[in-house]
Design a protein around this motif. Structure first.
Motif, short mmCIF file in Angstrom:
data_model
loop_
_atom_site.label_atom_id
_atom_site.label_comp_id
_atom_site.label_asym_id
_atom_site.label_seq_id
_atom_site.Cartn_x
_atom_site.Cartn_y
_atom_site.Cartn_z
N LEU A 60 0.87 -1.17 0.00
CA LEU A 60 0.00 0.00 0.00
C LEU A 60 0.91 1.22 0.00
N GLN A 61 0.98 1.90 -1.13
CA GLN A 61 1.93 3.00 -1.31
C GLN A 61 1.34 4.36 -0.99
N ILE A 62 0.06 4.40 -0.60
CA ILE A 62 -0.59 5.67 -0.31
C ILE A 62 -1.40 5.57 0.97
N LYS A 63 -1.74 6.70 1.52
CA LYS A 63 -2.73 6.81 2.59
C LYS A 63 -4.03 7.12 1.85
N THR A 64 -4.95 6.18 1.79
CA THR A 64 -6.14 6.28 0.93
C THR A 64 -7.02 7.45 1.32
N GLY A 65 -7.27 8.34 0.34
CA GLY A 65 -8.13 9.50 0.54
C GLY A 65 -9.38 9.46 -0.32
N ARG A 66 -9.30 8.79 -1.48
CA ARG A 66 -10.45 8.64 -2.37
C ARG A 66 -10.40 7.26 -3.01
N VAL A 67 -11.57 6.72 -3.27
CA VAL A 67 -11.68 5.46 -3.98
C VAL A 67 -12.53 5.73 -5.21
N LEU A 68 -11.92 5.54 -6.38
CA LEU A 68 -12.62 5.74 -7.65
C LEU A 68 -12.97 4.37 -8.20
N MET A 69 -14.19 4.25 -8.74
CA MET A 69 -14.63 2.96 -9.23
C MET A 69 -15.35 3.11 -10.57
N GLU A 70 -15.08 2.15 -11.45
CA GLU A 70 -15.85 2.04 -12.68
C GLU A 70 -16.84 0.90 -12.45
N ILE A 71 -18.13 1.19 -12.66
CA ILE A 71 -19.17 0.20 -12.38
C ILE A 71 -20.04 -0.01 -13.61
N ASP A 72 -20.80 -1.11 -13.59
CA ASP A 72 -21.66 -1.46 -14.72
C ASP A 72 -22.93 -0.62 -14.79
N ASN A 73 -23.61 -0.45 -13.65
CA ASN A 73 -24.91 0.21 -13.68
C ASN A 73 -25.21 0.90 -12.35
N GLU A 74 -26.28 1.66 -12.32
CA GLU A 74 -26.64 2.45 -11.14
C GLU A 74 -27.07 1.58 -9.96
N GLU A 75 -27.60 0.39 -10.21
CA GLU A 75 -28.03 -0.49 -9.12
C GLU A 75 -26.86 -0.88 -8.22
N THR A 76 -25.66 -0.90 -8.78
CA THR A 76 -24.46 -1.26 -8.03
C THR A 76 -24.17 -0.24 -6.93
N ILE A 77 -24.59 1.01 -7.12
CA ILE A 77 -24.31 2.08 -6.16
C ILE A 77 -24.90 1.76 -4.79
N ASP A 78 -26.09 1.18 -4.75
CA ASP A 78 -26.71 0.85 -3.47
C ASP A 78 -25.89 -0.18 -2.69
N ALA A 79 -25.37 -1.18 -3.38
CA ALA A 79 -24.53 -2.19 -2.72
C ALA A 79 -23.23 -1.57 -2.23
N ILE A 80 -22.66 -0.66 -3.03
CA ILE A 80 -21.42 0.02 -2.63
C ILE A 80 -21.67 0.90 -1.41
N ARG A 81 -22.77 1.62 -1.42
CA ARG A 81 -23.12 2.49 -0.29
C ARG A 81 -23.28 1.68 1.00
N GLN A 82 -23.88 0.49 0.91
CA GLN A 82 -24.06 -0.36 2.10
C GLN A 82 -22.71 -0.84 2.63
N ILE A 83 -21.80 -1.23 1.74
CA ILE A 83 -20.47 -1.66 2.16
C ILE A 83 -19.72 -0.50 2.81
N CYS A 84 -19.86 0.69 2.26
CA CYS A 84 -19.21 1.87 2.85
C CYS A 84 -19.77 2.16 4.24
N GLU A 85 -21.07 2.02 4.42
CA GLU A 85 -21.67 2.24 5.74
C GLU A 85 -21.14 1.24 6.76
N ASP A 86 -20.89 0.01 6.32
CA ASP A 86 -20.38 -1.02 7.21
C ASP A 86 -18.91 -0.80 7.57
N ASN A 87 -18.12 -0.22 6.64
CA ASN A 87 -16.68 -0.10 6.84
C ASN A 87 -16.19 1.30 7.18
#
Length: 145
Positions: A60-87
């Motif tokens: 890990l060469q950085i102190k993570t400040g942003r996570v950029l993601m390429e996703i397939d569709n908008e429905e994926t955003i809800d799953a990502i948001r839930q994982i972010c809330e958990d972590n």
């Protein structure tokens, strides 16, 4: 479609590892890019860590400040948001936009010269122009079933 996860503070190596392993379980995620403050590559640095993603050890060469993601569709955003809330209990923002370049540019041609033709398309937009070539990017491929 790209999204940006903007945590309300810099992430530790442990939090980054948990977040990335959780995000990897989502089928609609094509690409994940971490951005943040570059860390010295000195192993004596307390922030310097190796993390395990998909069973592979990665520096890990950085102190993570942003996570950029390429996703397939908008429905994926809800799953990502839930994982972010958990972590990311301290808070985060999710933005939709264009964050990862999709094609090679004139600046890339100037920087890499003829070597640009040999660069895989999946590396476009992933590298730090100021980094040494050996430190540019680590690509972990998703295993196809």
């Amino acid at each position: 479609m790209d999204i940006e996860i903007f945590p309300h503070r810099l992430l530790s190596a442990d939090t980054t590892e948990r977040l990335l392993n959780s995000l990897d379980e989502i089928d609609g995620v094509k690409k994940i890019v971490l951005q943040g403050q570059r860390l010295p590559s000195d192993a004596a640095n307390p922030d310097y860590k190796k993390i395990t993603i998909k069973g592979e050890e990665v520096d890990l060469q950085i102190k993570t400040g942003r996570v950029l993601m390429e996703i397939d569709n908008e429905e994926t955003i809800d799953a990502i948001r839930q994982i972010c809330e958990d972590n990311l209990s301290f808070g985060f923002n999710v933005h939709v936009g264009t964050f990862i370049r999709k094609q090679k540019t004139v600046s890339d041609r100037i920087k890499y010269g003829d070597a640009l033709d040999d660069m895989p398309d999946e590396l476009v937009g992933l590298t730090d122009q100021n980094a040494q070539l050996s430190e540019r990017a680590t690509i972990l491929k998703r295993k196809e079933d």
